[in-house]
Design an enzyme around this catalytic site. Structure first.
Site, PDB file in Angstrom:
ATOM      1  N   ARG A  13      31.847 -56.422 -23.838  1.00 17.29           N
ATOM      2  CA  ARG A  13      31.229 -57.602 -24.456  1.00 17.29           C
ATOM      3  C   ARG A  13      32.254 -58.662 -24.808  1.00 17.29           C
ATOM      4  O   ARG A  13      33.363 -58.328 -25.223  1.00 17.29           O
ATOM      5  CB  ARG A  13      30.572 -57.198 -25.763  1.00 17.29           C
ATOM      6  CG  ARG A  13      29.363 -56.354 -25.563  1.00 17.29           C
ATOM      7  CD  ARG A  13      28.235 -56.988 -26.269  1.00 17.29           C
ATOM      8  NE  ARG A  13      27.030 -56.250 -25.988  1.00 17.29           N
ATOM      9  CZ  ARG A  13      25.947 -56.330 -26.734  1.00 17.29           C
ATOM     10  NH1 ARG A  13      25.963 -57.097 -27.796  1.00 17.29           N
ATOM     11  NH2 ARG A  13      24.872 -55.671 -26.414  1.00 17.29           N
ATOM     12  N   GLY A  32      33.144 -58.662 -35.655  1.00 16.70           N
ATOM     13  CA  GLY A  32      33.826 -57.366 -35.523  1.00 16.70           C
ATOM     14  C   GLY A  32      35.337 -57.464 -35.686  1.00 16.70           C
ATOM     15  O   GLY A  32      35.939 -58.509 -35.412  1.00 16.70           O
ATOM     16  N   VAL A 378      34.901 -48.192 -41.249  1.00 19.10           N
ATOM     17  CA  VAL A 378      34.273 -48.293 -42.570  1.00 19.10           C
ATOM     18  C   VAL A 378      35.166 -47.625 -43.615  1.00 19.10           C
ATOM     19  O   VAL A 378      35.380 -48.156 -44.704  1.00 19.10           O
ATOM     20  CB  VAL A 378      32.856 -47.671 -42.539  1.00 19.10           C
ATOM     21  CG1 VAL A 378      32.306 -47.465 -43.937  1.00 19.10           C
ATOM     22  CG2 VAL A 378      31.909 -48.561 -41.731  1.00 19.10           C
ATOM     23  N   ASP A 499      69.714 -27.459  -3.045  1.00 18.88           N
ATOM     24  CA  ASP A 499      68.872 -26.385  -3.591  1.00 18.88           C
ATOM     25  C   ASP A 499      67.906 -25.973  -2.469  1.00 18.88           C
ATOM     26  O   ASP A 499      67.742 -26.711  -1.488  1.00 18.88           O
ATOM     27  CB  ASP A 499      68.134 -26.927  -4.827  1.00 18.88           C
ATOM     28  CG  ASP A 499      67.027 -26.012  -5.280  1.00 18.88           C
ATOM     29  OD1 ASP A 499      67.312 -24.820  -5.451  1.00 18.88           O
ATOM     30  OD2 ASP A 499      65.878 -26.475  -5.431  1.00 18.88           O
ATOM     31  N   TYR A 500      67.242 -24.853  -2.621  1.00 19.99           N
ATOM     32  CA  TYR A 500      66.372 -24.410  -1.520  1.00 19.99           C
ATOM     33  C   TYR A 500      64.879 -24.617  -1.849  1.00 19.99           C
ATOM     34  O   TYR A 500      64.257 -25.567  -1.380  1.00 19.99           O
ATOM     35  CB  TYR A 500      66.673 -22.946  -1.173  1.00 19.99           C
ATOM     36  CG  TYR A 500      65.835 -22.462  -0.020  1.00 19.99           C
ATOM     37  CD1 TYR A 500      65.997 -23.013   1.251  1.00 19.99           C
ATOM     38  CD2 TYR A 500      64.875 -21.465  -0.195  1.00 19.99           C
ATOM     39  CE1 TYR A 500      65.208 -22.601   2.316  1.00 19.99           C
ATOM     40  CE2 TYR A 500      64.088 -21.050   0.875  1.00 19.99           C
ATOM     41  CZ  TYR A 500      64.257 -21.620   2.122  1.00 19.99           C
ATOM     42  OH  TYR A 500      63.475 -21.217   3.161  1.00 19.99           O
TER      43      TYR A 500
HETATM   44  C1  GDG Z   1      34.103 -47.922 -31.918  1.00 20.94           C
HETATM   45  C2  GDG Z   1      34.335 -46.447 -32.210  1.00 20.94           C
HETATM   46  C3  GDG Z   1      36.210 -47.085 -33.717  1.00 20.94           C
HETATM   47  C4  GDG Z   1      28.719 -51.835 -40.275  1.00 20.94           C
HETATM   48  N1  GDG Z   1      27.606 -52.155 -40.927  1.00 20.94           N
HETATM   49  C5  GDG Z   1      27.653 -53.473 -41.160  1.00 20.94           C
HETATM   50  C6  GDG Z   1      28.832 -53.957 -40.647  1.00 20.94           C
HETATM   51  N2  GDG Z   1      29.477 -52.936 -40.104  1.00 20.94           N
HETATM   52  C7  GDG Z   1      30.804 -53.021 -39.485  1.00 20.94           C
HETATM   53  C8  GDG Z   1      31.815 -52.279 -40.316  1.00 20.94           C
HETATM   54  C9  GDG Z   1      32.878 -51.947 -39.274  1.00 20.94           C
HETATM   55  C10 GDG Z   1      32.078 -51.808 -37.981  1.00 20.94           C
HETATM   56  O1  GDG Z   1      30.807 -52.375 -38.221  1.00 20.94           O
HETATM   57  C11 GDG Z   1      31.859 -50.363 -37.585  1.00 20.94           C
HETATM   58  O2  GDG Z   1      33.094 -49.767 -37.403  1.00 20.94           O
HETATM   59  P1  GDG Z   1      33.332 -48.496 -36.486  1.00 20.94           P
HETATM   60  O3  GDG Z   1      34.683 -47.999 -36.719  1.00 20.94           O
HETATM   61  O4  GDG Z   1      32.234 -47.529 -36.687  1.00 20.94           O
HETATM   62  O5  GDG Z   1      33.334 -49.145 -35.029  1.00 20.94           O
HETATM   63  P2  GDG Z   1      32.369 -49.294 -33.757  1.00 20.94           P
HETATM   64  O6  GDG Z   1      32.506 -50.680 -33.285  1.00 20.94           O
HETATM   65  O7  GDG Z   1      31.009 -48.840 -34.070  1.00 20.94           O
HETATM   66  O8  GDG Z   1      32.922 -48.290 -32.637  1.00 20.94           O
HETATM   67  C12 GDG Z   1      34.943 -46.267 -33.576  1.00 20.94           C
HETATM   68  C13 GDG Z   1      35.966 -48.521 -33.327  1.00 20.94           C
HETATM   69  O9  GDG Z   1      35.337 -48.653 -32.038  1.00 20.94           O
HETATM   70  C14 GDG Z   1      37.255 -49.333 -33.284  1.00 20.94           C
HETATM   71  O10 GDG Z   1      38.100 -48.860 -32.300  1.00 20.94           O
HETATM   72  O11 GDG Z   1      36.634 -47.037 -35.043  1.00 20.94           O
HETATM   73  O12 GDG Z   1      35.235 -44.905 -33.783  1.00 20.94           O
HETATM   74  O13 GDG Z   1      33.106 -45.738 -32.104  1.00 20.94           O
HETATM   75  O14 GDG Z   1      33.803 -52.997 -39.133  1.00 20.94           O
HETATM   76  O15 GDG Z   1      32.251 -53.114 -41.328  1.00 20.94           O
HETATM   77  N3  GDG Z   1      29.183 -55.261 -40.719  1.00 20.94           N
HETATM   78  C15 GDG Z   1      28.334 -56.107 -41.338  1.00 20.94           C
HETATM   79  N4  GDG Z   1      27.160 -55.676 -41.834  1.00 20.94           N
HETATM   80  C16 GDG Z   1      26.782 -54.380 -41.764  1.00 20.94           C
HETATM   81  O16 GDG Z   1      25.693 -54.026 -42.219  1.00 20.94           O
HETATM   82  N5  GDG Z   1      28.664 -57.396 -41.438  1.00 20.94           N
END
Ligand code: GDG
Length: 734
Positions: A13, A32, A378, A499-500
């Site tokens: 994306r 993100g 998180v 070496d062999y």
């Molecule tokens: C992959 C991997 C790895 C969540 N709820 C809300 C919200 N969030 C944000 C959090 C956090 C992100 O979403 C989720 O973080 P993850 O670590 O679970 O990442 P993913 O993008 O799902 O997945 C994972 C990551 O890539 C990075 O390499 O850690 O293991 O699966 O930032 O804050 N944000 C908002 N509202 C919400 O309700 N604004």
């Protein structure tokens, strides 16, 4: 971060989502962490981010989107709904995601999905190839694009390619289930560096590369021909300063007050996840249910807020999970609610970032208990948001972040009874303990934030490229071959150590089957009949076999790594002061290992004993060999012996002899103007080290070596030796 090269980021994306409102195109920015981190890079100069625009568009819209996005250094990939279905929903999320999160029974194996995945990966690669040059850095992200590195490499062989996997890489036992495992690994091996969150992921990847693709690794590096590929752990993180600032923001503070009112100043437990079976949501709710059953005194005094961000809920498995969560939340609320209080506040939507930050701030406990998670941001965001350093993190051992946040309360998410106990423990933890733990975790997250991640990855990629260049200059190519031949031609008193096994002939399951073929005998004979040459065959084999095979040739021979030697025309001599009284004891110990390791064989020589495990199942042989070496290490050192680890063999021999000390006997005779040594095994390193620095020392294979040059195989060795002689005789004719 300042990078002197142009950077092209590639992910499924784009950091922007194209939407359509009443027929008008809109561009919605992604909040993100990855998008924020990489935005400092892709917006600079003529850098670029290539990715799917996030929506199905018609032909007339494509042109406008390309134009609109190009101003922001974004290059959209357009995917039809059929492609999204097969590539994204199908192969990426229906096949790879469950398998890589250790849910193999959820994985769907469909040829149709695979074909679409391949086609879409090619589509991404084509767009990269259209724009990239060999000097750019191409950084490809995640499991949706695993084939892209090698597709790009085919068109731009010298490209600088990094790949980062955001989800776990499963153990070999899981990965091998995939019908397309080999193709996926080959795809990844097109990169120069393959990054993962944790060292466990790296190990799993390297083990699959070894067992499925057959490439060995050394110090996390795989060598394929002259290219080194490095696999390493780069734990991703968050923008620490951003989360600190957010927590201190006025909007966040207003939300904070509202939350406190809503929960009536109760203790607060929060959980925030995307809807996914890997997040362990049901198990966590069950743990909370047990906790409430065990602590009726806390009813009305603790609230859990479960936020679930909607995701893939058109897919049956996710829809079903959502229904089960709804049911369990209702059950718990029905079971424990009292007037004015309910145990779970459940939000099935994405919250604005300030509200999220306020939740992090107010929470006494963050319950982060995925069944598997690549990293889990998180947990890190919670830590960063705790300005007053009070609050407790309960974290699943199965999240990548558990490797860094070791001061959290770590739990096995399947052990719901323990999780229930840990909730109680967390709610009752002393403030000083909370502060100590949080301070340590904040130190970790601030030290290793997203900027460090970015920097480490880029630095490592450039380091690998430098190593590759050094390696390239050490691989014998046409011009080096010519240089060696000329140096051979211009010399008159040459010494050549060969070496062999593995150097002149390939390995066979049974060592006795590796007798020299007639071509090799002819080659060695021609080489040795040249009066300017002294050819020394230097092997670990017993002298009787070598005598049988090569006794008729005018060559010198070193046998059993130097325990025996013979100059042509003289008798075999043994090195002085060697004892063989230790052999029965060692053979006795080896026999005990033989009973537990099908496929091994013992080769007894006059002053050494070799334990061969070439025919043993990959991995088991190495394990038993390590156990054997460990068991005999004291016995061996007390008796002045050495356990040599060769290619699928452990050889016990006197430590006073080795191929290097044996070679010195010839070197000391002096007068040579051409030194050459070729070998594949690490016992040959002693020969390389014994020769003067200007010698032509050649390692066969890919392992790290003291040799100056590399050749790939025994066939290449023979070709080089032939070419040297050919050049020599041609030149003589002319
Ligand atoms: C992959 C991997 C790895 C969540 N709820 C809300 C919200 N969030 C944000 C959090 C956090 C992100 O979403 C989720 O973080 P993850 O670590 O679970 O990442 P993913 O993008 O799902 O997945 C994972 C990551 O890539 C990075 O390499 O850690 O293991 O699966 O930032 O804050 N944000 C908002 N509202 C919400 O309700 N604004």
């Amino acid at each position: 971060m300042n990078i002197s090269k142009r950077v092209i980021i590639v992910s499924n994306r784009l950091p922007i989502k194209v939407t359509r409102k009443e027929g008008v195109l809109n561009y919605q920015k992604s909040e993100g962490g990855l998008a924020t981190a990489l935005s400092t890079i892709y917006k600079q100069g003529n850098n670029l981010w290539i990715g799917w625009a996030g929506t199905d568009v018609n032909d007339s819209e494509e042109e406008k989107i390309i134009k609109d996005l190009s101003i922001q250094n974004l290059s959209p990939v357009f995917l039809s709904s059929e492609e999204i279905n097969g590539f994204y929903e199908g192969f990426s999320n229906g096949t790879l995601w469950p398998l890589f999160h250790y849910c193999p029974t959820y994985g769907e194996y469909s040829q149709e999905y695979w074909q679409t995945y391949k086609r879409v990966n090619q589509k991404f690669a084509d767009i990269i190839i259209e724009t990239a040059t060999k000097d750019d850095i191409i950084w490809i992200h995640d499991y949706q694009l695993m084939l892209v590195p090698s597709l790009v490499r085919k068109s731009i062989p010298e490209a600088n390619i990094g790949f980062f996997q955001h989800i776990p890489f499963p153990s070999y036992e899981i990965f091998r289930l995939l019908p397309w495992r080999k193709e996926l690994l080959e795809g990844l091996l097109g990169a120069d560096i393959v990054g993962f969150h944790t060292f466990d992921d790296v190990r799993h990847f390297l083990s699959s590369v070894n067992r499925i693709s057959g490439f060995n690794n050394m110090s996390n590096k795989v060598r394929i021909e002259s290219r080194i590929i490095s696999a390493d752990a780069f734990p991703i993180s968050i923008d620490y300063k951003k989360y600190r600032a957010l927590a201190d923001n006025a909007i966040t503070k207003r939300h904070e007050q509202k939350i406190r009112q809503l929960i009536n100043n109760n203790q607060l437990i929060i959980s925030i996840d995307r809807l996914d079976y890997s997040k362990g949501i049901l198990q966590r709710l069950e743990a909370y249910q047990i906790f409430l059953q065990q602590h009726p005194e806390l009813i009305g005094r603790v609230t859990m807020m479960q936020v679930i961000v909607p995701s893939r809920d058109s897919v049956p498995k996710y829809r079903q999970l959502k229904e089960e969560i709804n049911r369990l939340v209702s059950e718990i609320n029905g079971q424990f609610s009292i007037i004015g209080w309910q145990p779970i506040q459940y939000f099935y939507r994405s919250l604005p970032i300030h509200l999220l930050s306020a939740l992090y701030k107010v929470a006494d406990v963050a319950l982060v208990t995925p069944m598997r998670d690549g990293m889990n941001l998180v947990s890190k965001e919670f830590v960063a948001s705790k300005l007053n350093r009070k609050g407790v993190l309960i974290l699943s051992e199965m999240a990548g972040s558990a490797r860094e946040l070791t001061e959290a309360i770590l739990v096995n998410p399947n052990d719901i009874w323990d999780v229930a106990n840990k909730i109680f423990l967390a709610l009752n933890m002393s403030e000083s303990d909370q502060i100590d733990r949080m301070t340590a975790m904040q130190h970790t997250v601030s030290q290793f934030d997203i900027e460090t991640w970015l920097q480490n990855f880029m630095e490592k990629l450039l380091e690998v490229k430098t190593q590759q260049k050094t390696m390239m200059t050490r691989s014998i190519n046409i011009s080096l071959r010519k240089k060696i031949s000329i140096s051979y031609f211009n010399s008159t008193n040459r010494i050549i150590f060969l070496d062999y096994d593995g150097t002149l002939v390939p390995f066979t399951d049974n060592p006795q089957q590796a007798a020299p073929d007639s071509d090799l005998i002819d080659l060695l004979s021609t080489l040795a009949h040249d009066t300017h040459n002294r050819v020394v065959l230097s092997s670990g084999r017993d002298y009787q076999t070598l005598e049988n095979w090569f006794g008729q040739l005018p060559i010198d021979i070193i046998a059993e790594h130097g325990a025996w030697y013979k100059e042509h025309g003289t008798k075999w001599c043994s090195a002085q002061n060697l004892s063989d009284t230790w052999k029965p004891e060692i053979i006795h110990i080896m026999n005990q290992y033989n009973r537990r390791t099908p496929g091994v064989s013992i080769e007894e020589k006059s002053y050494s004993v070799a334990w061969h495990f070439r025919k043993v199942v990959n991995g088991l042989g190495e394990l038993r060999a390590a156990e054997l070496v460990n068991e005999i290490k004291d016995y061996v050192s007390d008796r002045g012996l050495q356990a040599l680890q060769g290619d699928k063999v452990i050889e016990i021999k006197s430590s006073i002899v080795n191929k290097g000390s044996a070679a010195k006997r010839w070197i000391e005779q002096g007068g040579y103007d051409f030194f050459m040594a070729i070998g594949d095994d690490y016992t040959d390193e002693d020969t390389f080290n014994a020769l003067p620095p200007e010698s032509i020392t050649i390692k066969v294979g890919t392992n790290i070596s003291a040799a100056r040059y590399y050749l790939k195989s025994h066939e290449d060795v023979r070709e080089l030796l032939q070419q040297m002689q050919l050049c020599h005789s041609n030149e003589r004719i002319t």
